[in-house]
Design a protein around this motif. Sequence first.
Motif, PDB file in Angstrom:
ATOM      1  N   ARG A  83      64.411  28.280  56.732  1.00 48.63           N
ATOM      2  CA  ARG A  83      65.162  28.711  56.839  1.00 48.63           C
ATOM      3  C   ARG A  83      66.398  28.904  56.048  1.00 48.63           C
ATOM      4  NH1 ARG A  83      62.709  26.536  61.958  1.00 48.63           N
ATOM      5  NH2 ARG A  83      64.936  24.737  62.033  1.00 48.63           N
ATOM      6  N   LEU A  84      66.751  27.724  55.853  1.00 50.04           N
ATOM      7  CA  LEU A  84      67.897  27.160  54.499  1.00 50.04           C
ATOM      8  C   LEU A  84      67.970  28.514  52.877  1.00 50.04           C
ATOM      9  CD1 LEU A  84      71.275  26.283  54.166  1.00 50.04           C
ATOM     10  CD2 LEU A  84      69.451  24.079  53.059  1.00 50.04           C
ATOM     11  N   SER A  85      66.455  27.858  52.622  1.00 49.46           N
ATOM     12  CA  SER A  85      66.459  29.115  51.982  1.00 49.46           C
ATOM     13  C   SER A  85      66.169  30.464  51.914  1.00 49.46           C
ATOM     14  CB  SER A  85      64.762  28.376  51.494  1.00 49.46           C
ATOM     15  OG  SER A  85      65.123  28.981  49.704  1.00 49.46           O
ATOM     16  N   THR A  86      65.962  30.600  52.872  1.00 55.39           N
ATOM     17  CA  THR A  86      65.913  32.149  53.086  1.00 55.39           C
ATOM     18  C   THR A  86      67.466  32.725  53.510  1.00 55.39           C
ATOM     19  OG1 THR A  86      63.963  31.832  54.770  1.00 55.39           O
ATOM     20  CG2 THR A  86      65.368  33.848  55.233  1.00 55.39           C
ATOM     21  N   ASP A  87      68.022  32.168  53.913  1.00 47.37           N
ATOM     22  CA  ASP A  87      69.522  32.213  54.255  1.00 47.37           C
ATOM     23  C   ASP A  87      70.056  32.269  52.655  1.00 47.37           C
ATOM     24  OD1 ASP A  87      69.937  32.283  56.863  1.00 47.37           O
ATOM     25  OD2 ASP A  87      71.298  30.933  56.907  1.00 47.37           O
ATOM     26  N   VAL A  88      69.748  31.221  52.027  1.00 49.21           N
ATOM     27  CA  VAL A  88      70.575  31.747  50.503  1.00 49.21           C
ATOM     28  C   VAL A  88      69.437  32.484  49.815  1.00 49.21           C
ATOM     29  CG1 VAL A  88      70.263  30.490  47.942  1.00 49.21           C
ATOM     30  CG2 VAL A  88      71.120  28.360  50.643  1.00 49.21           C
ATOM     31  N   GLN A  89      68.777  32.761  49.950  1.00 42.44           N
ATOM     32  CA  GLN A  89      67.717  34.123  48.782  1.00 42.44           C
ATOM     33  C   GLN A  89      68.117  35.345  49.856  1.00 42.44           C
ATOM     34  OE1 GLN A  89      65.995  33.002  46.512  1.00 42.44           O
ATOM     35  NE2 GLN A  89      66.594  30.809  46.514  1.00 42.44           N
ATOM     36  N   GLY A  90      68.338  35.235  51.065  1.00 40.07           N
ATOM     37  CA  GLY A  90      68.945  36.525  51.641  1.00 40.07           C
ATOM     38  C   GLY A  90      70.474  36.857  51.348  1.00 40.07           C
ATOM     39  N   GLY A  91      71.082  35.842  50.496  1.00 39.81           N
ATOM     40  CA  GLY A  91      73.012  36.092  50.306  1.00 39.81           C
ATOM     41  C   GLY A  91      73.774  35.617  51.912  1.00 39.81           C
ATOM     42  N   PHE A  92      73.937  35.586  52.714  1.00 37.51           N
ATOM     43  CA  PHE A  92      73.828  34.773  53.535  1.00 37.51           C
ATOM     44  C   PHE A  92      75.072  33.661  52.875  1.00 37.51           C
ATOM     45  CE2 PHE A  92      70.764  36.741  56.120  1.00 37.51           C
ATOM     46  CZ  PHE A  92      71.143  37.791  57.353  1.00 37.51           C
ATOM     47  N   PHE A  93      74.537  32.847  52.606  1.00 40.66           N
ATOM     48  CA  PHE A  93      75.412  31.735  52.007  1.00 40.66           C
ATOM     49  C   PHE A  93      76.613  32.183  51.370  1.00 40.66           C
ATOM     50  CE2 PHE A  93      74.126  27.380  52.457  1.00 40.66           C
ATOM     51  CZ  PHE A  93      74.171  27.670  53.918  1.00 40.66           C
TER      52      PHE A  93
END
Length: 257
Positions: A83-93
Amino acid sequence: MATHALADTARLTGRSLKHVTRSPDTIITTAVMPVAIMLLFVYVLGGAIDTGPRAGSGSYVDYTLPGILLITVAMGVSYTAFRLSTDVQGGFFDRFGSLPIARSAPLWAHVLTSLAANLTSLVLVVGVALLMGFRSGAGVLGWLAAVGVLVLFTLALTWVAVVAGLSATSAEGAGAFSYPLILLPFVSSAFVPTGPMPGPVRWFAEHQPVTSIVDTLRALFAGQPVDAGAWVALTWCVGVLVLAQVLASVVHRRRNA
């Protein structure tokens, strides 16, 4: 400032928990595989395994449950990394970084969500174990101590998952980091005593962190006094927790630099 960070973390934790509650299959899936392993060991292999005099008069499900709980956590944190990597890859971070919120809030939101999801999975697994005949001689303090060890273990592995989630180049790669963690209990005292193992394997099994944590949980569940191994278990959990949290903070700062 602290109040501001807490409020930001609470809001982002609510967002992350909503994602989990919208897909409860992740929690169920996390619990299903450990339960399947427990069924296999108890009903297929358990009758042929001599757990030795230290196991006492308890059933094999009593002996094996602590290791099953650690596998449950190892599988659960793989979803945290995913889930964290999905947020990172999706630009949310990157978007969070441009907002006036505490920099640490997104990480702590994932950590607290992981803790809540894993504790839910652990309750499901213990419930199945009770149906299979698991019985505990622990009192209230013993159960509180066992829960404390499991919470500490979950936090330690969760921060390791945060490092994987921030560092991996894909969500699938981040989720795969937990494979070695899932295998560690099989080379420990989780399912069989370490005594009959071949020399090098026995040395590894007796000195890796899972054995001391499993032995401590087993003693607490049985209502027996814990030995010096409990301090070894706590040292491993706290050491991994501190090291992983520092490493995650360094990786997070470099991403935002």
